[in-house]
Design a protein around this motif. Structure first.
Motif: not given
Length: 499
Positions: A203, A206, A213
């Motif tokens: 991720w 993201h 993360s």
């Protein structure tokens, strides 16, 4: 030469004095005089150079004893640090329990808690003019008001100044500190001990989860004193927050920070970035690139640039993500209870009007993908459709909250009923035990009385028997006496007895 210099002055006496002075000096000295004067001027200039150069911040000095710099020991200081609002004498039971775990597991270590009442004195003492001479740090710490920023910064200041182990107040020790460094390593080759916290690199891109993360844990870590990485981290925080204050056009005390700014500015992300940068500065192989890939899915601890990195189970077991395992694992060294981690409620984090916070997924892949898909679909809807979705979700949240409260009330009712039954059972048991005790005492008393009666009867019987024996004996003696007297009478009367 001197005469030529003196002539334009128009003073005959000065020229005469110069000529007299010239005749008294050796020729070689007079020739070297300009060089001597130039050398003296150069020395004076060098020694006073710092008077002309502007200083942005005071130099970083190590403390001295008797004029000699303090030698940093190769071992980690045997000191455990925690920070909290109040001193240990005023701890709640939950905090007393976690604090005791550190002392019970490490009885030979010193233990200290810095509080809201004494933290400023600590910073002034160590970073003031008689310590590291960093008034900029002292003033910065005094000016900031955000509690979580001060908490993050204080742990870094303490670890720089004195080193040892730092742990949040809600962290429980599961193993002694002697287990924090595996036997295969030499403590002299390690300057810092850290552990993985979040290992979800899938991720990384993201928009919300990306910066969080991949991170090392900073609710528990160990340091030797005066590590450059700690000072660089402190200075990075100061630079960043001063920049935020400038952007907002407010003094440090009035800076407003959201959740993600805290994480990336002073928390785990800032901590991780500083350590990775330091590792790259001191790597043995210049061709080696040190980034998170080196620590992803870490199966056993490793030392990189004198930093011992432990697996995620060490300091962050039981999170429900990052393959963090559980606290029963041999590698688990601490347990984080999170009861002191209420700071996120004071700093806004992004919450979608319909679908809420993505962090609630706790890094569950399916949940995050669904959140992303729902948010994307929401963005393509009309205003009326969006309002309808928000209304439906709000109703669902309200129903869920009411259900939660009802379940909580039911749990509370059952708990109270259970406690009442337990109390009644304890009282009943206590009453039965008391009655049984009294009955036992009565029986013992009765038995004692019967025993006394039997004893008296036995004694009476024995007495009667003794009396009977004595009477029989007395009677036998009387009969014998009578027999003897009878014999005497027979003897006197002349009776002869023949056998």
């Amino acid at each position: 030469m001197i005469a030529k210099l003196g002539a334009p002055l128009g003073n005959p006496s000065l020229a005469a004095t110069a000529a007299q002075f010239r005749n008294r000096l050796p020729t070689q000295f007079r020739r070297a005089l300009p060089i001597y004067i130039g050398a003296i001027c150069l020395v004076i200039f060098i020694f006073n150079l710092n008077l002309f150069s502007p200083s942005i911040q005071a130099p970083l000095n190590r403390p001295t004893v008797g004029g000699q710099a303090v030698r940093v020991r190769p071992e980690f200081p045997m000191k455990i640090w925690q920070t909290w609002k109040v001193n240990p004498l005023r701890f709640e039971e939950r905090d007393i329990n976690t604090a005791r775990s550190w002392l019970s597991k490490n009885p030979d270590y010193r233990y200290e808690v810095l509080t809201d009442d004494n933290d400023m004195r600590y910073v002034e003492w160590h970073f003031g003019v008689h310590g590291f001479n960093r008034p900029d740090i002292v003033n910065f710490y005094r000016d900031i008001k955000a509690a979580i920023v001060k908490a993050d910064l204080l742990r870094y200041l303490v670890m720089y100044a004195e080193g040892g182990l730092y742990a949040d107040i809600d962290v429980e020790a599961l193993r002694p500190l002697s287990k924090f460094i595996p036997d295969r390593y030499d403590e002299k080759d390690i300057d810092m001990v850290i552990g993985v916290e979040i290992d979800e690199p899938d991720w990384a891109n993201h928009p919300i989860l990306g910066p969080k993360s991949r991170s090392f844990c900073q609710w528990t870590f160990m340091c030797k004193p005066q590590l450059p990485v700690m000072m660089r981290l402190i200075e990075q925080i100061m630079s960043w927050l001063n920049g935020v204050a400038k952007e907002q056009g407010v003094p440090l005390a009035k800076v407003e920070l959201d959740f993600d700014q805290i994480i990336s500015g002073t928390g785990p992300s800032a901590f991780t970035e500083a350590i990775l940068k330091e590792m790259n500065l001191h790597k043995e192989d210049p061709r080696l690139k040190i980034d998170w890939d080196l620590f992803h899915d870490l199966q056993e601890s490793k030392v990189v640039s004198r930093v011992l990195v432990l697996t995620v189970e060490a300091f962050a077991a039981g999170q429900g993500h990052s393959d963090s395992g559980n606290h029963e694992a041999r590698a688990a060294l601490v347990r984080h209870h999170y009861h002191a981690s209420n700071w996120p409620s004071k700093h806004h984090r992004y919450s979608h009007p319909a679908y809420g916070e993505v962090e609630r997924c706790n890094w569950d892949d399916e949940c995050v993908r669904k959140w992303d898909k729902d948010v994307e679909a929401f963005s393509k809807m009309s205003k009326a459709e969006q309002d309808k979705i928000i209304e439906d979700k709000e109703r669902e949240r309200k129903e869920a909250e009411e259900k939660r409260k009802a379940e909580e009330a039911e749990r509370k009712r059952k708990k109270e009923a259970s406690e009442k039954r337990k109390k009644e059972a304890e009282e009943r048991k206590k009453k039965e035990e008391e009655e049984a005790r009294k009955q036992k005492e009565e029986e013992a008393k009765k038995k004692d009385e019967n025993g006394d009666k039997d004893k008296k009867g036995e004694e009476k019987k024995q007495g009667e028997e003794r009396k009977g024996v004595e009477e029989k004996k007395k009677k036998g003696e009387e009969e014998k006496k009578e027999g003897d007297e009878e014999k005497k009478k027979e003897k006197k009367s002349g009776w002869l007895h023949f056998s």
